[in-house]
Scaffold this motif. Structure first.
Motif, PDB file in Angstrom:
ATOM      1  N   LEU A   1      -8.822   6.223   1.649  1.00  0.00           N
ATOM      2  CA  LEU A   1      -8.074   5.397   2.603  1.00  0.00           C
ATOM      3  C   LEU A   1      -9.015   4.533   3.442  1.00  0.00           C
ATOM      4  CD1 LEU A   1      -5.380   7.986   3.730  1.00  0.00           C
ATOM      5  CD2 LEU A   1      -5.013   5.956   2.301  1.00  0.00           C
TER       6      LEU A   1
ATOM      7  N   PRO B   1      -0.914   3.950   0.310  1.00  0.00           N
ATOM      8  CA  PRO B   1      -0.041   4.658   1.264  1.00  0.00           C
ATOM      9  C   PRO B   1       1.056   5.482   0.577  1.00  0.00           C
ATOM     10  CG  PRO B   1      -0.445   2.418   2.015  1.00  0.00           C
ATOM     11  CD  PRO B   1      -1.008   2.515   0.612  1.00  0.00           C
ATOM     12  N   GLU B   2       1.658   4.931  -0.478  1.00  0.00           N
ATOM     13  CA  GLU B   2       2.701   5.677  -1.183  1.00  0.00           C
ATOM     14  C   GLU B   2       2.109   6.878  -1.921  1.00  0.00           C
ATOM     15  OE1 GLU B   2       6.488   4.953  -4.172  1.00  0.00           O
ATOM     16  OE2 GLU B   2       5.177   3.267  -3.699  1.00  0.00           O
TER      17      GLU B   2
ATOM     18  N   THR C   1      -0.536   8.440  -0.990  1.00  0.00           N
ATOM     19  CA  THR C   1      -0.878   9.387   0.075  1.00  0.00           C
ATOM     20  C   THR C   1       0.327  10.247   0.427  1.00  0.00           C
ATOM     21  OG1 THR C   1      -2.574   7.930   0.983  1.00  0.00           O
ATOM     22  CG2 THR C   1      -1.649   9.580   2.479  1.00  0.00           C
ATOM     23  N   PHE C   2       1.497   9.625   0.525  1.00  0.00           N
ATOM     24  CA  PHE C   2       2.723  10.378   0.810  1.00  0.00           C
ATOM     25  C   PHE C   2       2.979  11.411  -0.285  1.00  0.00           C
ATOM     26  CE2 PHE C   2       7.351  10.903   0.310  1.00  0.00           C
ATOM     27  CZ  PHE C   2       7.637  11.498   1.530  1.00  0.00           C
TER      28      PHE C   2
ATOM     29  N   LYS D   1     -10.369   1.945   1.228  1.00  0.00           N
ATOM     30  CA  LYS D   1      -9.315   1.281   0.437  1.00  0.00           C
ATOM     31  C   LYS D   1      -9.717   1.220  -1.045  1.00  0.00           C
ATOM     32  CE  LYS D   1      -7.423  -1.718   4.047  1.00  0.00           C
ATOM     33  NZ  LYS D   1      -7.314  -0.979   5.131  1.00  0.00           N
TER      34      LYS D   1
ATOM     35  N   GLN E   1      -8.874   3.102  -4.418  1.00  0.00           N
ATOM     36  CA  GLN E   1      -8.001   3.999  -5.165  1.00  0.00           C
ATOM     37  C   GLN E   1      -8.745   4.772  -6.249  1.00  0.00           C
ATOM     38  OE1 GLN E   1      -8.220   0.741  -5.544  1.00  0.00           O
ATOM     39  NE2 GLN E   1      -7.552   0.034  -7.550  1.00  0.00           N
TER      40      GLN E   1
ATOM     41  N   ASP F   1      -3.034  -1.299  -3.049  1.00  0.00           N
ATOM     42  CA  ASP F   1      -1.832  -1.485  -2.235  1.00  0.00           C
ATOM     43  C   ASP F   1      -0.892  -0.282  -2.280  1.00  0.00           C
ATOM     44  OD1 ASP F   1      -2.780  -3.973  -1.586  1.00  0.00           O
ATOM     45  OD2 ASP F   1      -1.511  -5.039  -3.031  1.00  0.00           O
ATOM     46  N   LYS F   2      -0.963   0.509  -3.337  1.00  0.00           N
ATOM     47  CA  LYS F   2      -0.093   1.690  -3.475  1.00  0.00           C
ATOM     48  C   LYS F   2      -0.713   2.946  -2.852  1.00  0.00           C
ATOM     49  CE  LYS F   2       3.708   0.440  -5.445  1.00  0.00           C
ATOM     50  NZ  LYS F   2       5.017   0.753  -4.887  1.00  0.00           N
TER      51      LYS F   2
END
Length: 149
Positions: free
Chosen positions: A33, A121-122, A124-125, A36, A38, A118-119
């Motif tokens: 994170l 955060p998703e 991470t959830f 940034k 992935q 860009d994905k």
């Protein structure tokens, strides 16, 4: 197979499954994170997946076998009638939720994450959710020692 041997396999598998997710959450996710990047998550996933999925298969198998030994066969799943049935049924519901997150990650998030951060955060959830579910399953499983809840 003896209950004790099933329990040992189950606990070792839980150690790998939950421990691997905790390592991801606390060891790799913050860096991914922050940077940034992935690829930190994707590289961990590639290394962890064979061992993690094997441990999950062993967890499910040994869990079902032990449930049967406790008298909670498939016809009693999701009845929530006895304390042990409540533990087994709750863990099965959490397992189904884990499968939903895994399928979502595999077919929706990861293909897009491979090309773009860009994905993150998703993803991470998904990672935090599966980790929390794993920890909850571990805690709920410990209630079997006390006869359920």
């Amino acid at each position: 197979m003896s209950h004790h041997l099933l329990l040992i396999i189950h606990l070792l598998s839980a150690t790998i499954w939950v421990g691997g997710h905790l390592l991801l959450v606390f060891g790799h996710l913050p860096q991914a994170l922050k940077e940034k990047n992935q690829n930190i998550i994707l590289n961990y996933e590639k290394k962890y997946e064979p061992v993690g999925m094997t441990s999950l298969i062993l967890l499910v198998t040994t869990g079902i076998l032990m449930a049967y030994q406790y008298g909670v066969s498939i016809e009693y799943w999701f009845h929530f009638s006895t304390p042990i049935e409540k533990v087994v049924s709750t863990k099965l519901l959490l397992l189904l939720l884990t499968v939903v997150f895994a399928l979502s990650a595999q077919f929706r998030v990861l293909p897009k994450l491979k090309n773009s951060p860009d994905k993150l955060p998703e993803m991470t959830f998904h990672i935090l959710s599966v980790t929390l579910i794993g920890v909850l399953m571990l805690i709920f499983g410990s209630f079997v020692r006390f006869g359920g809840f």
